[in-house]
Design a protein around this motif. Structure first.
Motif, short mmCIF file in Angstrom:
data_model
loop_
_atom_site.label_atom_id
_atom_site.label_comp_id
_atom_site.label_asym_id
_atom_site.label_seq_id
_atom_site.Cartn_x
_atom_site.Cartn_y
_atom_site.Cartn_z
N GLY A 1 0.78 -1.23 0.00
CA GLY A 1 0.00 0.00 0.00
C GLY A 1 0.81 1.28 0.00
N GLY A 2 2.14 1.17 -0.07
CA GLY A 2 2.98 2.37 -0.07
C GLY A 2 3.16 2.93 -1.46
N ARG A 3 2.28 3.83 -1.86
CA ARG A 3 2.38 4.40 -3.20
C ARG A 3 3.65 5.22 -3.38
NH1 ARG A 3 -3.74 6.63 -4.60
NH2 ARG A 3 -4.81 4.61 -4.47
N ALA A 4 4.10 5.87 -2.32
CA ALA A 4 5.31 6.69 -2.42
C ALA A 4 6.52 5.83 -2.79
CB ALA A 4 5.56 7.41 -1.10
N ALA A 5 6.58 4.61 -2.27
CA ALA A 5 7.71 3.73 -2.59
C ALA A 5 7.72 3.40 -4.07
CB ALA A 5 7.62 2.45 -1.75
N GLY A 6 6.56 3.14 -4.66
CA GLY A 6 6.50 2.85 -6.09
C GLY A 6 6.93 4.03 -6.94
N ALA A 7 6.48 5.25 -6.57
CA ALA A 7 6.88 6.44 -7.31
C ALA A 7 8.38 6.69 -7.17
CB ALA A 7 6.10 7.65 -6.80
N TYR A 8 8.90 6.44 -5.99
CA TYR A 8 10.34 6.61 -5.74
C TYR A 8 11.16 5.67 -6.64
CZ TYR A 8 14.64 6.55 -2.89
OH TYR A 8 15.94 6.62 -2.44
N VAL A 9 10.76 4.41 -6.73
CA VAL A 9 11.46 3.44 -7.56
C VAL A 9 11.39 3.83 -9.02
CG1 VAL A 9 11.46 1.05 -8.39
CG2 VAL A 9 11.17 1.52 -5.95
N ARG A 10 10.22 4.20 -9.49
CA ARG A 10 10.07 4.54 -10.92
C ARG A 10 10.93 5.75 -11.29
NH1 ARG A 10 4.72 3.19 -9.59
NH2 ARG A 10 4.17 5.37 -9.26
N ARG A 11 10.98 6.74 -10.44
CA ARG A 11 11.75 7.95 -10.79
C ARG A 11 13.25 7.69 -10.74
NH1 ARG A 11 7.67 12.08 -7.51
NH2 ARG A 11 5.93 11.73 -8.94
N LEU A 12 13.71 6.90 -9.79
CA LEU A 12 15.13 6.60 -9.76
C LEU A 12 15.53 5.69 -10.92
CD1 LEU A 12 16.09 6.11 -6.00
CD2 LEU A 12 16.46 8.07 -7.48
N LEU A 13 14.68 4.75 -11.29
CA LEU A 13 14.99 3.91 -12.44
C LEU A 13 15.00 4.72 -13.73
CD1 LEU A 13 13.04 0.59 -11.70
CD2 LEU A 13 15.50 1.04 -11.52
N LEU A 14 14.14 5.72 -13.83
CA LEU A 14 14.17 6.61 -14.99
C LEU A 14 15.52 7.32 -15.07
CD1 LEU A 14 12.73 8.04 -17.36
CD2 LEU A 14 11.87 9.71 -15.70
N LEU A 15 16.03 7.77 -13.93
CA LEU A 15 17.34 8.41 -13.91
C LEU A 15 18.43 7.45 -14.37
CD1 LEU A 15 17.36 10.39 -10.52
CD2 LEU A 15 17.65 11.36 -12.80
N LEU A 16 18.39 6.22 -13.88
CA LEU A 16 19.47 5.27 -14.15
C LEU A 16 19.42 4.71 -15.56
CD1 LEU A 16 21.84 3.55 -13.14
CD2 LEU A 16 20.16 1.90 -12.28
N VAL A 17 18.23 4.33 -16.02
CA VAL A 17 18.11 3.58 -17.26
C VAL A 17 17.96 4.48 -18.49
CG1 VAL A 17 16.71 1.85 -18.47
CG2 VAL A 17 17.11 1.63 -16.02
N VAL A 18 17.37 5.66 -18.33
CA VAL A 18 17.10 6.51 -19.49
C VAL A 18 17.96 7.78 -19.46
CG1 VAL A 18 15.33 7.83 -20.72
CG2 VAL A 18 14.75 5.63 -19.66
N LEU A 19 17.86 8.55 -18.39
CA LEU A 19 18.52 9.85 -18.38
C LEU A 19 20.04 9.76 -18.28
CD1 LEU A 19 16.03 11.83 -16.11
CD2 LEU A 19 16.15 11.75 -18.59
N SER A 20 20.55 8.81 -17.51
CA SER A 20 22.00 8.69 -17.37
C SER A 20 22.68 8.30 -18.69
CB SER A 20 22.34 7.68 -16.28
OG SER A 20 23.73 7.46 -16.21
N PRO A 21 22.23 7.26 -19.40
CA PRO A 21 22.86 6.97 -20.70
C PRO A 21 22.69 8.11 -21.69
CG PRO A 21 21.58 5.09 -19.95
CD PRO A 21 21.25 6.22 -19.04
N GLY A 22 21.54 8.76 -21.67
CA GLY A 22 21.33 9.89 -22.57
C GLY A 22 22.29 11.03 -22.29
N MET A 23 22.51 11.34 -21.01
CA MET A 23 23.44 12.41 -20.66
C MET A 23 24.87 12.03 -21.03
SD MET A 23 24.01 15.38 -19.53
CE MET A 23 22.39 15.80 -18.85
N THR A 24 25.23 10.76 -20.87
CA THR A 24 26.56 10.32 -21.26
C THR A 24 26.76 10.45 -22.77
OG1 THR A 24 26.66 8.77 -19.41
CG2 THR A 24 28.17 8.38 -21.23
#
Length: 309
Positions: A44-67
């Motif tokens: 029931g922790g919605r905040a945990a799900g949003a936290y995971v999705r946003r950090l994974l977006l940083l790692l999987v999409v934004l980080s390679p794009g910035m590199t």
């Protein structure tokens, strides 16, 4: 819950504040693994799900794009780079995911993203001959600097997020020695001793510089002095400018902060208490925090005229 880019800024500059902010949002283990955080979401922790999705977006999409973007910028600036920096960015993201699974999501995001960017210089520019001979002293310094930046920045942020306080000076020193010894052992047998020594020495110095945030501290000194001077000579409230409110990992005290608090202690006690709370989260400014402020508030209350009955 902070947005994606706000999360990155908080991870790098205010990991202690982020720890308590995530706890207040209902996340029990802010530095936990992906599995732990998904389990919290399933309960029931919605905040945990949003936290995971946003950090994974940083790692999987934004980080390679910035590199990839940074690599193109370096190539356009004439810096020789060996090919394959896209592949190394994907590799760093993959390693970050593995760390996120076995150690902690925030740890994987920080280490994967910082390593992805640093490998442009520490691997591709070195292999491309930007620093002369590939195993020369300048190349070793470049590799060590990249190792020190990644490990130094990540260690403080990861420790602050996981424990809710900045790592102790002793822990930083031990981590710095380990960061220096590991490359020495790795490269001493595979390359020249001079290259291994250059890597180890530059990694040690850069780790300490980044872990103690020394370049940022120079800016904080100027900002704190300016904020104090403006309020001292113009009367304009500037306590909200205090750098201690915007950075948790300063290991050296900010000059003029105590005098700045003294200016505002009688007129704006709530703001002074907020800065005192921020001082408790800054290793170098703890002594400027609650003990001093409580004493100052008591003096201000005793000096104020008694209220008529």
């Amino acid at each position: 819950m902070p947005g994606t880019f706000a999360l990155l800024v908080l991870l790098l500059l205010r990991p202690v504040d982020l720890h308590y902010r995530l706890r207040s949002a209902g996340i029990r283990v802010p530095g936990g693994r992906i599995g732990q955080l998904w389990r919290e979401q399933s309960e029931g922790g919605r905040a945990a799900g949003a936290y995971v999705r946003r950090l994974l977006l940083l790692l999987v999409v934004l980080s390679p794009g910035m590199t990839a973007f940074s690599g193109l910028v370096l190539r356009a600036a004439g810096v020789p780079l060996a090919g394959g920096w896209i592949a190394s960015a994907v590799f760093c993201s993959t390693v970050g995911l593995l760390i996120a699974l076995v150690s902690g999501l925030a740890s994987g995001v920080l280490l994967g993203s910082l390593a992805s960017l640093s490998m442009l210089i520490g691997l591709h520019a070195k292999a491309g001959g930007a620093f002369g001979p590939e195993l020369g002293g300048a190349a070793g310094v470049a590799v060590g600097v990249c190792l020190g930046v990644v490990s130094g920045l990540a260690s403080g942020s990861i420790g602050g997020l996981m424990t809710g306080r900045g790592p102790s000076v002793r822990r930083v020193q031990v981590a710095a020695i380990a960061t220096s010894l590991v490359p020495m052992l790795v490269w001493s047998g595979a390359s020249s001793v001079s290259f291994a020594g250059a890597v180890a020495a530059s990694a040690l110095v850069t780790f300490l510089t980044c872990a103690f945030r020394l370049p940022l501290y120079a800016l904080e000194v100027l900002a704190q002095a300016l904020a104090y001077a403006v309020e001292r000579w113009t009367g304009r409230p500037t306590l909200q400018w205090a750098p201690v409110r915007h950075h948790n990992l300063s290991y050296l005290p900010h000059p003029f902060l105590g005098r700045h608090l003294a200016l505002a202690v009688r007129s704006r006690p709530e703001e002074v208490l907020a800065v005192a709370d921020a001082c408790l989260r800054s290793p170098g400014n703890i002594l400027v925090g609650w003990p001093w402020v409580v004493e100052a508030l008591e003096r201000a209350h005793a000096a104020s005229p008694a209220e008529p009955r």
